[in-house]
Motif scaffolding. Structure first.
Motif, mmCIF file in Angstrom:
data_model
loop_
_atom_site.group_PDB
_atom_site.id
_atom_site.type_symbol
_atom_site.label_atom_id
_atom_site.label_comp_id
_atom_site.label_asym_id
_atom_site.label_seq_id
_atom_site.Cartn_x
_atom_site.Cartn_y
_atom_site.Cartn_z
ATOM 1 N N LYS A 1 -9.629 -7.548 3.435
ATOM 2 C CA LYS A 1 -9.149 -8.764 2.803
ATOM 3 C C LYS A 1 -9.628 -10.086 3.356
ATOM 4 N N ARG B 1 -2.513 -3.119 -7.785
ATOM 5 C CA ARG B 1 -2.768 -2.138 -6.929
ATOM 6 C C ARG B 1 -1.495 -1.290 -7.058
ATOM 7 N N ARG C 1 -0.168 5.446 7.835
ATOM 8 C CA ARG C 1 -0.446 4.674 6.586
ATOM 9 C C ARG C 1 -0.706 3.354 6.881
ATOM 10 N N MET D 1 -0.731 2.548 -8.195
ATOM 11 C CA MET D 1 -0.266 3.879 -7.218
ATOM 12 C C MET D 1 1.140 4.182 -7.992
ATOM 13 N N PRO E 1 -0.477 -11.589 0.474
ATOM 14 C CA PRO E 1 -1.140 -10.425 0.601
ATOM 15 C C PRO E 1 -0.798 -9.463 -0.512
ATOM 16 N N ILE E 2 -0.099 -9.958 -1.542
ATOM 17 C CA ILE E 2 0.337 -8.921 -2.761
ATOM 18 C C ILE E 2 -0.534 -8.694 -3.499
ATOM 19 N N ARG E 3 -0.851 -7.440 -3.870
ATOM 20 C CA ARG E 3 -1.413 -7.054 -4.883
ATOM 21 C C ARG E 3 -0.663 -5.975 -5.969
ATOM 22 N N VAL F 1 -3.291 0.539 6.479
ATOM 23 C CA VAL F 1 -2.957 -0.750 5.774
ATOM 24 C C VAL F 1 -3.751 -1.821 6.731
ATOM 25 N N VAL G 1 -7.002 -2.735 5.554
ATOM 26 C CA VAL G 1 -7.066 -3.459 4.407
ATOM 27 C C VAL G 1 -6.837 -4.880 4.784
ATOM 28 N N MET H 1 4.710 -2.775 4.363
ATOM 29 C CA MET H 1 3.259 -2.670 4.829
ATOM 30 C C MET H 1 2.488 -4.066 4.417
ATOM 31 N N THR H 2 3.043 -4.539 3.551
ATOM 32 C CA THR H 2 2.464 -5.910 3.035
ATOM 33 C C THR H 2 2.721 -7.186 4.019
ATOM 34 N N ILE I 1 5.962 -0.361 0.491
ATOM 35 C CA ILE I 1 4.856 -1.346 0.282
ATOM 36 C C ILE I 1 4.898 -2.729 0.653
HETATM 37 C C1 LIG Z 1 -2.576 -2.432 1.157
HETATM 38 C C2 LIG Z 1 -2.685 -3.197 0.429
HETATM 39 O O1 LIG Z 1 -1.744 -4.616 0.336
HETATM 40 C C3 LIG Z 1 -0.684 -4.591 -0.251
HETATM 41 C C4 LIG Z 1 0.174 -3.125 0.438
HETATM 42 C C5 LIG Z 1 -0.071 -2.040 -0.347
HETATM 43 C C6 LIG Z 1 0.372 -0.554 0.128
HETATM 44 O O2 LIG Z 1 1.188 -0.735 1.222
HETATM 45 O O3 LIG Z 1 -0.167 0.221 -0.236
HETATM 46 C C7 LIG Z 1 -0.548 -2.130 -1.940
HETATM 47 C C8 LIG Z 1 -0.798 -3.438 -2.365
HETATM 48 C C9 LIG Z 1 -0.787 -4.520 -1.533
HETATM 49 O O4 LIG Z 1 0.370 -5.119 -2.018
HETATM 50 C C10 LIG Z 1 -3.762 -3.398 -0.621
HETATM 51 O O5 LIG Z 1 -3.923 -4.509 -1.274
HETATM 52 O O6 LIG Z 1 -4.309 -2.256 -1.019
#
Ligand SMILES: C=C(O[C@@H]1C=C(C(=O)O)C=C[C@H]1O)C(=O)O
Length: 326
Positions: free
Chosen positions: A57, A71, A46, A75, A66-68, A50, A53, A103-104, A100
């Motif tokens: 971006k 999304r 995963r 999820m 980077p925060i969405r 990311v 992604v 990963m962000t 998340i």
């Molecule tokens: C991966 C992304 O970036 C960030 C990390 C995410 C994740 O780990 O799933 C989801 C949203 C964002 O905050 C995305 O924008 O899709």
């Protein structure tokens, strides 16, 4: 993880001999280790995705934030719909928020600040729950300072108390934090209400409580772009040259075809002392609208005085995905 649907060996141990129980415990632990390897492999995979992604971006979008949140909301809504079994979904949501956030931070490191003062401990807790344990969290002197830290980039997100009314005749420096929000491109806006997963309390549906402003325990301000999550509340500020009652606010929005609720109002701190006329002082009204509304939506201008409405202008200051009620 199809193996997880097998009958757990431990169940058979209930009636078996001591030797059987030991064997079953050992077998269950072997199975757990195997599942953990699978989860760990998937987490590592995963993280690789990311990274892709982040590349998609691009640096400009990432440097804003980077925060969405939309999304993330989608999820968790998808996961709650497929969730079953003994593990409480609240725990799944906490695990996913931790995941998340980490990963962000791979995409672009970010720090959180919380507003100090009354309720700071609860905000710290909510910040950790939403943004995980790996993100630095500092305590700002107050909510206005926390917003400024997001504006100047020293914090990526600020966790603030739910919006409150201003004190009549307060000095501009004491105006509620939400009056600092403006429409300038790239300026901080409200992006989330916390917590995102809430236990059902009483009869009022979660969306009604969040629309009426008595749901969120805190809100998040960031420079992140706001996109529709599929079920959203939009926040706008309307200006007026004097007092406007909540009923008049609601009716004006209804006339424009929008279902809205006033969350808070305050003297307009930008209006200057010469315009301080008590009840006649210029005011700002923070209003929650049901649904996702873009800033250029023409309905937002239908409440202006030039269209016979009570407001000077209405501009967006963010919004939040409607939380999941369990
Ligand atoms: C991966 C992304 O970036 C960030 C990390 C995410 C994740 O780990 O799933 C989801 C949203 C964002 O905050 C995305 O924008 O899709």
């Amino acid at each position: 993880m199809s193996a997880s649907t097998k009958t757990p060996p431990a169940e058979a141990a209930e009636t078996g001999s001591e030797t059987d129980k030991v064997t079953d415990l050992a077998a269950a632990r072997v199975e757990i280790d195997r599942i953990d390897d699978e989860i760990h492999d998937l987490l590592m995979a995963r993280a690789e995705v990311v990274g892709q992604v982040a590349a998609a971006k691009g640096p400009a979008l990432l440097s804003a934030s980077p925060i969405r949140i939309e999304r993330e909301a989608q999820m968790l809504r998808r996961l709650v719909a497929r969730h079953k079994g003994p593990l409480p979904f609240m725990s799944v949501a906490d695990l996913w928020h931790e995941l998340i956030a980490a990963m962000t931070a791979i995409q672009a490191p970010f720090a959180a600040t919380i507003a100090g003062g009354d309720g700071a401990v609860q905000r710290f807790d909510l910040a950790r729950q939403q943004f995980g344990s790996s993100i630095p969290v500092t305590v700002a002197e107050d909510a206005r300072n926390a917003v400024r830290q997001v504006a100047d980039g020293s914090a990526g997100v600020a966790v603030l108390p739910a919006p409150e009314n201003g004190q009549r005749g307060a000095k501009p420096g004491d105006a509620p934090w939400w009056t600092l929000l403006n429409r300038a491109e790239g300026s901080p806006s409200i992006v989330a209400a916390l917590p995102f997963v809430v236990a059902a309390e009483g009869d009022a549906p979660v969306r009604r409580r969040y629309l009426a402003g008595d749901g969120p325990r805190a809100v998040v301000v960031a420079k992140a772009p706001r996109n529709p999550s599929g079920d959203d509340i939009t926040l706008v500020v309307s200006t007026s040259s004097g007092f406007v009652s909540p009923d008049i606010c609601g009716a004006a929005f209804e006339k424009a075809g929008l279902s809205a609720w006033r969350l808070a109002f305050a003297d307009d701190p930008h209006a200057g002392p010469e315009t301080d006329k008590g009840a006649g002082a210029p005011q700002l009204h923070l209003i929650a609208i049901d649904g996702h509304i873009e800033g250029d939506d023409e309905r937002l201008s239908l409440m202006d005085t030039r269209h016979g409405g009570p407001f000077g202008e209405t501009y967006p200051v963010g919004g939040y995905p409607v939380p999941i009620g369990l």
